[in-house]
Write an enzyme that holds these catalytic residues in place. Structure first.
Site, PDB file in Angstrom:
ATOM      1  N   THR A  73      -8.330   6.662  -2.766  1.00 36.01           N
ATOM      2  CA  THR A  73      -9.697   6.238  -3.082  1.00 36.01           C
ATOM      3  C   THR A  73     -10.654   7.409  -2.885  1.00 36.01           C
ATOM      4  O   THR A  73     -11.735   7.429  -3.455  1.00 36.01           O
ATOM      5  CB  THR A  73     -10.148   5.067  -2.189  1.00 36.01           C
ATOM      6  OG1 THR A  73      -9.856   5.386  -0.819  1.00 36.01           O
ATOM      7  CG2 THR A  73      -9.457   3.780  -2.584  1.00 36.01           C
ATOM      8  N   LYS A  97     -14.189   8.718  -4.996  1.00 32.48           N
ATOM      9  CA  LYS A  97     -15.488   9.078  -4.394  1.00 32.48           C
ATOM     10  C   LYS A  97     -15.964  10.420  -4.939  1.00 32.48           C
ATOM     11  O   LYS A  97     -17.146  10.590  -5.249  1.00 32.48           O
ATOM     12  CB  LYS A  97     -15.362   9.152  -2.866  1.00 32.48           C
ATOM     13  CG  LYS A  97     -14.974   7.841  -2.197  1.00 32.48           C
ATOM     14  CD  LYS A  97     -14.597   8.059  -0.721  1.00 32.48           C
ATOM     15  CE  LYS A  97     -13.869   6.857  -0.161  1.00 32.48           C
ATOM     16  NZ  LYS A  97     -13.212   7.167   1.134  1.00 32.48           N
ATOM     17  N   LYS A 142      -8.711  14.132   3.728  1.00 32.32           N
ATOM     18  CA  LYS A 142      -7.923  12.903   3.804  1.00 32.32           C
ATOM     19  C   LYS A 142      -7.042  13.037   5.046  1.00 32.32           C
ATOM     20  O   LYS A 142      -7.006  14.104   5.654  1.00 32.32           O
ATOM     21  CB  LYS A 142      -7.073  12.711   2.546  1.00 32.32           C
ATOM     22  CG  LYS A 142      -6.247  13.962   2.175  1.00 32.32           C
ATOM     23  CD  LYS A 142      -5.491  13.791   0.851  1.00 32.32           C
ATOM     24  CE  LYS A 142      -6.369  13.897  -0.379  1.00 32.32           C
ATOM     25  NZ  LYS A 142      -6.411  12.649  -1.136  1.00 32.32           N
ATOM     26  N   ARG A 143      -6.330  11.978   5.445  1.00 29.76           N
ATOM     27  CA  ARG A 143      -5.415  12.133   6.566  1.00 29.76           C
ATOM     28  C   ARG A 143      -4.422  13.254   6.286  1.00 29.76           C
ATOM     29  O   ARG A 143      -4.030  13.472   5.130  1.00 29.76           O
ATOM     30  CB  ARG A 143      -4.675  10.808   6.829  1.00 29.76           C
ATOM     31  CG  ARG A 143      -5.546   9.740   7.472  1.00 29.76           C
ATOM     32  CD  ARG A 143      -6.056  10.164   8.841  1.00 29.76           C
ATOM     33  NE  ARG A 143      -4.980  10.230   9.802  1.00 29.76           N
ATOM     34  CZ  ARG A 143      -4.760   9.312  10.751  1.00 29.76           C
ATOM     35  NH1 ARG A 143      -5.560   8.273  10.881  1.00 29.76           N
ATOM     36  NH2 ARG A 143      -3.750   9.454  11.578  1.00 29.76           N
ATOM     37  N   HIS A 179       0.794  -1.224   0.000  1.00 29.11           N
ATOM     38  CA  HIS A 179       0.000   0.000   0.000  1.00 29.11           C
ATOM     39  C   HIS A 179       0.826   1.272   0.000  1.00 29.11           C
ATOM     40  O   HIS A 179       0.251   2.368  -0.012  1.00 29.11           O
ATOM     41  CB  HIS A 179      -0.933   0.034   1.208  1.00 29.11           C
ATOM     42  CG  HIS A 179      -2.130  -0.846   1.068  1.00 29.11           C
ATOM     43  ND1 HIS A 179      -3.294  -0.426   0.483  1.00 29.11           N
ATOM     44  CD2 HIS A 179      -2.330  -2.136   1.409  1.00 29.11           C
ATOM     45  CE1 HIS A 179      -4.176  -1.411   0.483  1.00 29.11           C
ATOM     46  NE2 HIS A 179      -3.617  -2.467   1.038  1.00 29.11           N
ATOM     47  N   LYS A 191       0.740  14.307   1.251  1.00 31.69           N
ATOM     48  CA  LYS A 191      -0.545  14.674   0.656  1.00 31.69           C
ATOM     49  C   LYS A 191      -0.643  16.181   0.389  1.00 31.69           C
ATOM     50  O   LYS A 191      -1.577  16.650  -0.253  1.00 31.69           O
ATOM     51  CB  LYS A 191      -1.694  14.190   1.545  1.00 31.69           C
ATOM     52  CG  LYS A 191      -1.827  12.649   1.586  1.00 31.69           C
ATOM     53  CD  LYS A 191      -2.878  12.224   2.589  1.00 31.69           C
ATOM     54  CE  LYS A 191      -3.038  10.715   2.727  1.00 31.69           C
ATOM     55  NZ  LYS A 191      -3.802  10.095   1.618  1.00 31.69           N
TER      56      LYS A 191
END
Ligand SMILES: *Cc1c(COP(=O)(O)O)cnc(C)c1O
Length: 843
Positions: free
Chosen positions: A677, A681, A569-570, A378, A575
């Site tokens: 993911t 969405k 998101k986290r 992952h 990110k």
């Protein structure tokens, strides 16, 4: 603007298609009243809203029971190959509405509650999220369970029943505070404890030689108590099982204290053993080598494997009932999928069971193990890769360490055979890292012990082969695969966005729910003004509804006509929420510099949890909140720009936010986000994406075409070239005045006048040792955001793109992903047949 319809009103519309039969409604009312009376022991004079929720949950759960029993009976009779999805995380969210939808009983339940004078939406809000996950990895496991059940696969999720899930995030004095998630406080109506299937798990002890081989003795025992959770398939009468283990102290735990007379202390010490399933570790993409976490991982694997082997042995094959003893059949009857390396101790544990307990030869056991297990990687971030100290394994799992050493010995013999005398390869490929403290590389163990290794998006699977696991790819290229992630369209469209679901179903019918590729069909109306209007109306209603929630829960007023620009998101440096924040500051500076210039009004929302020990991530939250305070309180800014930090982002909040998004931020440094993911969405719900060519964004862009997505920034190749050449943040800082101003403001305390040094650590990272190259992508990001703002002014164009986004989302159904796992890894086929509906008892 018209008032948004409530979901209740929406459901009434849907119920025009799914008629609520009078006798169903009456049966539900009766069952609800029975549960209120007998299960809750309340009457309507004293019942609280929570009592009503629990009575409703039991009422709905009753509809699962016959299907659940019959599905398991059917698996026993047919003896299909079982799929076991092992994961330390299952980020399930709520179950009530999902169960009603998958069972097709939403309309009669709505009607029943309406007739009882109760507000079902209010009751639904009382369900606690099952937050047994951190982010994408845990939510993927949950989406996969929904897909495997909906595809009729004989699948089981196995994990830990954490007493405390992911912490609740509170924003206090402008920073994150963590609160324990006591989600079981009011009980859990969905689970069924199975104390009769309790399993002993061993820890510590030592290994001795016996005539029958090595034996693990003098261990400390903790029991694993299973709790079963139903996983209903969509409209097929299948109900699979998610089995979560809870740690239970043995009756004789610490009995020696008894003899010393310290009975009270002995009872108190039972907590120590039960701490194993107490709490989810709140790290996303980060390895923290804590002993309790290692115990959790082994506890889950050991309990699960004993269960798998018990079920394998007890199977009925053909028409005969007998004990199956031939383990050669194990790979034909069992597939074990490892969700990252977290459950990788399943490999040495299976070897131990087959060799030490069942008496198989090493070679035979190894063949069976490799054929049975498969590993999903992952992440490529080095700080996330599990490398357990040998010393820790030696004390907690001495026999497993021996087994790992022997696996490594045989593995390195293969390496030596392929590359004779190549010591560099030997060192790089060893399961044991010898530089510094000796550690076991769990990814290497997982690759060697599996017949299939997959990445989670095409670009990520390529990086694994070219870079992270290059040597292993050259040794066993046939093992390496790609399985691009997906999301379940049941939760992420049908459940969370009933308005959009209806608009789509009105055009193309309802088959998209199980064959998401059919969404392609809506593309032909991408330019149709009527269809555009219908899509716009739903988005506007969803935005209005979110605006109401933000006003109620966050006391902020937002302009629903502004662009909802959302980044949830986290919180993680890779990110790049900080890059988004730099865009916000840039917009602010532009407004201040030229207050009358026309700009596209935006409401920029950022949400996500930072790991409690991740100081930089927490600082980024603090900066966002500080910037929001300045921006939102500046009268010059007015309605043009609002910044909101969305507190406590979790599955349930995602379901409310994503349907209201205009713009989705997916801006990780190319090569760092394995798939994502969240990106999918948003696409499915008609938001446009601004993103880098990273993870699944690459395939999203391919599906919809570059005209329908805002791609910017460095490619993986360009990032690699920059690393090679040497990254110098100053090259960008000194040549871009807008960028310079932003970095200076972070550095000099512009947003933290009471503490000018507050954000110095962030500006230092940006200028000195930024691993994620924010300044290198800043200019391209700002330019692309300007383009986004311009396109938003052209409503017809924006809607055309939004429709093309939805129409291109079919590939990203987790049904597609699971079918690929079934075909390429598990040798299990989907079944679209419906099991016979059980006769529901109507009391
Ligand atoms: C989908 C989801 C994630 C994953 O989001 P990414 O943008 O892919 O990191 C994280 N948290 C929640 C609550 C989700 O629903």
């Amino acid at each position: 603007m018209s008032k948004p319809q409530t979901d209740n009103e929406k459901r009434k519309q849907i119920s025009v298609r799914g008629i609520a039969e009078v006798e169903d409604v009456n049966a539900i009312k009766k069952s609800f009243n029975r549960h209120l009376h007998y299960t809750l022991v309340k009457d309507r004079n004293v019942a609280t809203p929570r009592d009503y929720y629990i009575a409703l949950a039991h009422t709905v759960k009753d509809h699962l029971v016959s299907r659940w029993i019959r599905t398991q009976q059917y698996y026993y009779e047919k003896d299909p190959k079982r799929v076991y999805y092992l994961s330390l995380e299952f980020y399930m969210g709520r179950s009530l509405q999902n169960t009603m939808i998958n069972l097709g009983i939403q309309s009669p339940v709505d009607e029943a509650l309406y007739q009882l004078g109760l507000d079902i939406e209010e009751l639904e809000e009382l369900e606690e999220d099952a937050g047994l996950g951190n982010g994408g990895l845990g939510r993927l496991a949950a989406c996969f369970l929904d897909s495997m059940a909906s595809l009729g696969m004989a699948a089981y999720g196995y994990g830990i029943r954490y007493e405390y899930g992911i912490f609740a995030q509170k924003i206090v004095n402008g920073e994150q505070q963590e609160e324990p998630d006591d989600w079981l406080r009011f009980g859990n109506p969905w689970e069924k404890a199975r104390p009769e299937y309790m399993i002993p798990i061993n820890f510590f002890g030592n290994v001795i030689d016996t005539p029958k081989g090595r034996k693990w003795v003098n261990t400390q025992v903790v029991f694993a108590l299973p709790y079963d959770n139903p996983i209903p398939g969509y409209n097929n009468n299948v109900v699979n099982t998610l089995r979560l283990w809870s740690a239970k102290s043995p009756v004789d735990f610490n009995l020696k204290f008894f003899n010393d007379g310290d009975y009270i202390q002995a009872v108190l010490d039972r907590n120590l053993a039960e701490n194993i399933s107490r709490v989810l570790y709140p790290n996303d993409n980060f390895f923290e080598g804590k002993e309790l976490r290692l115990k959790q991982e082994y506890f889950m694997c050991a309990a699960t494997l004993q269960d798998i082997i018990r079920r394998f042995k007890a199977a009925k094959f053909g028409s005969k009932e007998a004990i199956r003893t031939n383990f050669d059949y194990l790979p034909d009857k069992v597939a074990i999928q490892l969700n990252d390396t977290h459950p990788s101790l399943a490999i040495p544990e299976l070897m131990r069971l087959l060799v030490d307990v069942e008496g198989l030869s090493w070679e035979k056991a190894w063949n069976i193990t490799v054929k049975t297990c498969a590993y999903t990687n992952h992440t490529v971030l080095p700080e996330a890769l599990e490398r357990w100290p040998v010393s820790m394994l030696e004390s907690i799992l001495p026999r497993h360490l021996e087994i790992i050493y022997h696996i490594n010995f045989l593995h390195l013999k293969n390496v030596e055979k392929k590359w004779p005398g190549n010591m560099d390869r030997m060192r790089d490929m060893s399961l044991i890292e010898e530089d510094g403290e000796k550690r076991v590389n769990m990814a290497h163990l997982s690759i060697v012990g599996s017949h299939a290794v997959n990445g989670v998006a095409r670009i990520h699977s390529e990086i694994i082969k070219d870079d992270l696991f290059k040597n292993f790819y050259e040794l066993t290229p046939e093992k390496f695969q790609n399985k691009t992630n997906g999301i379940t369209p049941r939760r992420w469209l049908l459940l969370c966005n009933p308005g959009l679901s209806d608009v789509i179903s009105d055009k193309i019918g309802e088959n998209w729910v199980v064959h998401l590729d059919e969404l392609q069909k809506i593309k032909k109306w991408a330019k149709d003004p009527n269809f555009q209007r219908a899509i716009m109306k739903v988005k506007q209603e969803n935005k209005l509804k979110l605006a109401e929630l933000l006003e109620k829960d966050y006391k902020v007023k937002v302009n629903p006509a502004s662009m909802f620009d959302i980044h949830v998101k986290r919180i993680h440096e890779y990110k790049r929420q900080l890059l988004n924040c730099m865009h916000i500051i840039t917009l602010y500076n532009r407004i201040k510099k030229n207050p009358t210039a026309k700009i596209t009004p935006r409401t920029i929302m950022i949400g996500g949890k930072a790991a409690p020990g991740y100081h930089t991530a927490k600082k980024i939250i603090k900066l966002i909140l500080a910037v929001a305070k300045v921006v939102n309180n500046d009268p010059i800014v007015g309605d043009k720009l609002k910044v909101i930090f969305l507190e406590n982002y979790r599955v349930t909040l995602a379901e409310k936010i994503i349907p209201a998004a205009d713009l989705s931020e997916q801006i990780s440094t190319a090569g760092t986000e394995a798939s994502g993911t969240g990106n999918m969405k948003f696409q499915l719900n008609g938001a446009l994406t601004i993103g880098t060519l990273d993870g699944a964004n690459v395939e999203m862009a391919e599906e919809m075409g570059l005209d329908n997505i805002f791609i910017f920034g460095m490619t993986v190749e360009e990032v690699e070239a920059l690393k090679k050449k040497g990254y110098n943040a100053n090259d960008y800082y000194s040549t871009n005045p807008e960028l310079k101003q932003v970095v200076d403001q972070i550095q000099n305390g512009f947003f933290s006048p009471e503490n000018p040094n507050e954000f110095r650590d962030l500006s230092d990272i940006l200028m000195k040792w930024d691993r994620f190259f924010l300044l290198a992508d800043y200019e391209a990001y700002i330019k692309k955001q300007d383009e986004v703002g311009a396109v938003y002014q052209n409503q017809a164009k924006w809607l055309e793109m939004a429709i093309n986004n939805i129409g291109s989302a079919g590939k990203f159904s987790s049904d597609r992903t699971i079918i690929e796992y079934g075909k390429d890894i598990w040798n299990v086929q989907p079944s679209y047949e419906k099991l016979p509906a059980p006769h529901e008892p109507r009391d």
